[in-house]
Design a protein around this motif. Structure first.
Motif, mmCIF file in Angstrom:
data_model
loop_
_atom_site.group_PDB
_atom_site.id
_atom_site.type_symbol
_atom_site.label_atom_id
_atom_site.label_comp_id
_atom_site.label_asym_id
_atom_site.label_seq_id
_atom_site.Cartn_x
_atom_site.Cartn_y
_atom_site.Cartn_z
ATOM 1 N N ALA A 104 25.720 71.829 44.959
ATOM 2 C CA ALA A 104 27.014 72.171 44.354
ATOM 3 C C ALA A 104 27.940 70.958 44.425
ATOM 4 O O ALA A 104 28.599 70.601 43.433
ATOM 5 N N ALA A 105 27.948 70.308 45.586
ATOM 6 C CA ALA A 105 28.825 69.140 45.757
ATOM 7 C C ALA A 105 28.418 68.020 44.798
ATOM 8 O O ALA A 105 29.272 67.328 44.227
ATOM 9 N N LEU A 106 27.110 67.860 44.587
ATOM 10 C CA LEU A 106 26.625 66.805 43.682
ATOM 11 C C LEU A 106 27.055 67.084 42.243
ATOM 12 O O LEU A 106 27.546 66.194 41.536
ATOM 13 N N ILE A 107 26.857 68.329 41.813
ATOM 14 C CA ILE A 107 27.136 68.673 40.415
ATOM 15 C C ILE A 107 28.640 68.613 40.136
ATOM 16 O O ILE A 107 29.078 68.060 39.119
ATOM 17 N N VAL A 108 29.431 69.157 41.059
ATOM 18 C CA VAL A 108 30.874 69.163 40.828
ATOM 19 C C VAL A 108 31.438 67.750 41.052
ATOM 20 O O VAL A 108 32.346 67.314 40.334
ATOM 21 N N GLY A 109 30.875 67.042 42.014
ATOM 22 C CA GLY A 109 31.323 65.666 42.259
ATOM 23 C C GLY A 109 31.071 64.789 41.038
ATOM 24 O O GLY A 109 31.907 63.973 40.645
ATOM 25 N N ARG A 110 29.937 64.980 40.401
ATOM 26 C CA ARG A 110 29.661 64.215 39.185
ATOM 27 C C ARG A 110 30.669 64.569 38.101
ATOM 28 O O ARG A 110 31.178 63.693 37.391
ATOM 29 N N SER A 111 30.975 65.856 37.978
ATOM 30 C CA SER A 111 31.960 66.281 36.984
ATOM 31 C C SER A 111 33.264 65.512 37.182
ATOM 32 O O SER A 111 33.828 64.946 36.237
ATOM 33 N N ALA A 112 33.729 65.468 38.426
ATOM 34 C CA ALA A 112 35.012 64.801 38.705
ATOM 35 C C ALA A 112 34.941 63.301 38.399
ATOM 36 O O ALA A 112 35.893 62.715 37.872
ATOM 37 N N ARG A 113 33.806 62.672 38.705
ATOM 38 C CA ARG A 113 33.682 61.228 38.438
ATOM 39 C C ARG A 113 33.625 60.958 36.929
ATOM 40 O O ARG A 113 34.179 59.978 36.434
ATOM 41 N N LEU A 114 32.950 61.831 36.188
ATOM 42 C CA LEU A 114 32.904 61.644 34.733
ATOM 43 C C LEU A 114 34.296 61.814 34.136
ATOM 44 O O LEU A 114 34.697 61.064 33.231
ATOM 45 N N VAL A 115 35.031 62.788 34.651
ATOM 46 C CA VAL A 115 36.397 62.996 34.169
ATOM 47 C C VAL A 115 37.245 61.755 34.479
ATOM 48 O O VAL A 115 38.017 61.291 33.631
ATOM 49 N N ALA A 116 37.070 61.209 35.668
ATOM 50 C CA ALA A 116 37.825 59.998 36.035
ATOM 51 C C ALA A 116 37.505 58.868 35.048
ATOM 52 O O ALA A 116 38.406 58.132 34.614
ATOM 53 N N ALA A 117 36.248 58.732 34.660
ATOM 54 C CA ALA A 117 35.858 57.669 33.720
ATOM 55 C C ALA A 117 36.557 57.872 32.372
ATOM 56 O O ALA A 117 37.027 56.909 31.747
ATOM 57 N N CYS A 118 36.667 59.123 31.930
ATOM 58 C CA CYS A 118 37.340 59.394 30.645
ATOM 59 C C CYS A 118 38.833 59.085 30.752
ATOM 60 O O CYS A 118 39.441 58.568 29.798
ATOM 61 N N LEU A 119 39.408 59.386 31.902
ATOM 62 C CA LEU A 119 40.836 59.072 32.083
ATOM 63 C C LEU A 119 41.058 57.563 32.056
ATOM 64 O O LEU A 119 41.996 57.070 31.418
ATOM 65 N N ILE A 120 40.170 56.827 32.711
ATOM 66 C CA ILE A 120 40.318 55.368 32.715
ATOM 67 C C ILE A 120 40.104 54.818 31.302
ATOM 68 O O ILE A 120 40.811 53.904 30.861
ATOM 69 N N GLY A 121 39.176 55.386 30.579
ATOM 70 C CA GLY A 121 38.958 54.971 29.190
ATOM 71 C C GLY A 121 40.211 55.189 28.355
ATOM 72 O O GLY A 121 40.586 54.338 27.534
ATOM 73 N N THR A 122 40.885 56.315 28.566
ATOM 74 C CA THR A 122 42.103 56.621 27.803
ATOM 75 C C THR A 122 43.244 55.711 28.233
ATOM 76 O O THR A 122 43.952 55.122 27.396
ATOM 77 N N LEU A 123 43.420 55.596 29.543
ATOM 78 C CA LEU A 123 44.527 54.763 30.046
ATOM 79 C C LEU A 123 44.316 53.297 29.690
ATOM 80 O O LEU A 123 45.273 52.560 29.440
ATOM 81 N N GLY A 124 43.047 52.886 29.643
ATOM 82 C CA GLY A 124 42.739 51.505 29.266
ATOM 83 C C GLY A 124 43.226 51.207 27.852
ATOM 84 O O GLY A 124 43.613 50.073 27.535
ATOM 85 N N HIS A 125 43.234 52.214 27.011
ATOM 86 C CA HIS A 125 43.723 52.022 25.642
ATOM 87 C C HIS A 125 45.253 51.924 25.632
ATOM 88 O O HIS A 125 45.831 51.177 24.835
ATOM 89 N N ILE A 126 45.888 52.660 26.537
ATOM 90 C CA ILE A 126 47.351 52.690 26.572
ATOM 91 C C ILE A 126 47.903 51.437 27.259
ATOM 92 O O ILE A 126 48.907 50.867 26.847
ATOM 93 N N ASP A 127 47.236 51.007 28.315
ATOM 94 C CA ASP A 127 47.759 49.945 29.180
ATOM 95 C C ASP A 127 46.548 49.224 29.773
ATOM 96 O O ASP A 127 46.064 49.577 30.847
#
Ligand code: BGC
Length: 475
Positions: free
Chosen positions: A356-379
């Motif tokens: 459970a920790a692996l699957i949910v932990g991966r979810s959170a890391r993938l979400v973090a990558a998408c946030l960085i991708g978005t913020l990278g476009h802004i700033d």
């Protein structure tokens, strides 16, 4: 004489799973870079798995006031409500009704669903009004907006397949249903995706207290589905439909690939990020992996039989229960598995907890990558402060999810830059956000008319909470 069946040690299997569900930091960085490229391609209309749809929504000033009706349609239920905006960043949901649909109604002619929604609006709207009341419609499915009050439905998600919806303007359909239901004086003046709601609600709260406050630039939904909305330089607030991001194929496991292939709706290849990170799917991924372990190690007796065999039998909420079990013998996990006909030993329960920790932990890391991708476009250099406003049952309900996203941000960009990104949890943002979007649209329309017309105010004499049971106030 007792018969024993040979069972394999779980260690090697767990090592294999850990590797599969833990993309390297490099892979995560490359995902963030791909996401950022897709943001640009999507904005340029050059073909991208991110739709980057215009929302026509604008940031609030924080002083918007008055009563607004709202519709929140995003899952099995549709909520209709009345919301009071008090200015000063204060919002109160004064009435709310839930309209529930059965599985067969989710594939019915669209008009039936809109009629049911319209009758719910009639109930919360109350008696005749002196002024027109605006209505904000949150529609949490893909739609191409042509104006703030015109949205052409694209293919539905989340198990809905209404006849006669795709290609139609959902605002027009709702307004027509209101007419059929005899609900007068209600103007559907704004439609928005749910990912826009936390973004504007956070800004409304912040600017209501301090007009110069930093607005939220990103809205993130992490519940049954997932999506991002972002205010992008020169492009306004966009509904990214990030659940469809397909770059995650680069880090998929065999279980993700099988799930994508076997689920019919959304079609294979569609909603790839959503299928790896959101509440609709994480429990199913866990179920598939446990069934695999049962087959390959002879462990988890019962996991290859019904009821555990049924696809989607194992809800993601169970992963939160698993994470919350702090008992020495993991007895709550044991009881949970037994409900699914699975007998477990202590090492098996520990494996499930780790999984459970692996699957949910991966979810959170993938979400973090998408946030960085978005913020990278802004700033690009992440020099400024940024606010990400988040809502959703997975983010709010899984113990430690927010910290895992933060950990992912730090892993990707380092501690200092990550500290400039604020993750603000904006619970129950949809109705309040819808009201704000509609209020801003009404104010803009009045300004455009230039007649000094005021955004409709609450009728004098009507007391708060008159129509509802127990008003809900957001801070
Ligand atoms: C939909 C999005 C929505 C998200 C979160 C996705 O399945 O396509 O429009 O914002 O779920 O509710």
């Amino acid at each position: 004489m007792a018969v024993t069946t040979a069972v394999a040690d779980l260690g090697p299997a767990l090592a294999e799973l850990t590797l599969a569900f833990t993309p390297s930091t490099e892979a995560l960085r490359s995902l963030a870079a791909t996401f950022q490229e897709e943001v640009v391609r999507g904005l340029d209309g050059r073909g991208s798995s991110l739709r980057m749809l215009p929302t026509f929504a604008e940031q609030p000033r924080g002083d918007e006031r008055g009563r607004v009706l709202v519709v929140d349609w995003g899952g099995t239920h549709v909520r209709v409500g009345a919301v009071d905006l008090a200015g000063r960043g204060e919002v109160e949901v004064v009435a709310e009704r839930t309209v529930t649909f059965t599985e067969s109604e989710k594939v019915a002619p669209a008009a039936l669903v809109f009629d049911a929604i319209a009758s719910g609006i009639g109930q919360v709207a109350g008696a005749a009004r002196r002024r027109l009341v605006p209505l904000g419609f949150v529609y949490s499915f893909p739609a191409r907006l042509e104006r703030i009050d015109r949205a052409i439905a694209l293919g539905l998600t989340k198990g809905w397949r209404l006849a006669g919806l795709e290609g139609e303007d959902i605002v027009g359909l709702l307004q027509a249903a209101l007419r059929r239901a005899g609900v007068a004086g209600v103007v559907v003046n704004a439609v928005a995706n749910d990912a826009v709601a936390p973004l504007v609600l956070h800004t409304y709260h912040a600017r209501g207290r301090d007009p110069a406050a930093r607005p939220a630039e990103i809205g993130l939904i992490l519940g049954t589905g997932t999506n991002l909305a972002a205010e992008l330089p020169g492009a306004g607030i966009r509904n990214m439909e990030s659940g469809n991001f397909s770059g995650v194929r680069a880090v998929e496991t065999p279980w993700d690939a099988a799930l994508d292939r076997e689920v019919e709706d959304p079609a294979p290849g569609a909603q790839r990020l959503e299928k790896m990170v959101s509440g609709a799917y994480l429990g199913e991924i866990a179920r598939r992996v446990v069934a695999y372990l049962a087959g390959s190690t002879g462990r988890f007796r019962g996991a290859t039989a019904a009821p555990f065999r049924a696809p989607f039998a194992f809800d993601t909420a169970n992963l939160s229960l698993i994470a919350a079990d702090r008992s020495r013998e993991l007895s709550r996990i044991g009881a949970l598995l037994r409900r699914f006909g699975v007998d477990s030993s202590a090492p098996e329960r520990r494996t499930v907890r780790r999984l459970a920790a692996l699957i949910v932990g991966r979810s959170a890391r993938l979400v973090a990558a998408c946030l960085i991708g978005t913020l990278g476009h802004i700033d690009r250099a992440l020099e400024a402060d940024h606010v990400v406003a988040v809502d959703g049952s997975l983010y709010g309900g899984y113990p430690g999810y927010a910290q895992m996203v933060r950990g992912g941000l730090e892993e990707l960009v380092g501690r200092q830059p990550a500290a400039r990104i604020r993750l603000a949890f904006v619970k129950d943002s949809t109705s309040a956000g819808a009201a704000i979007i509609a209020a801003v649209a009404a104010r803009r329309e009045a300004e455009a008319l230039g007649a000094g017309r005021q955004y409709p105010r609450q009728r004098r004499g009507r007391r708060r909470g008159e129509q509802g049971k127990g008003g809900r106030r957001t801070p």
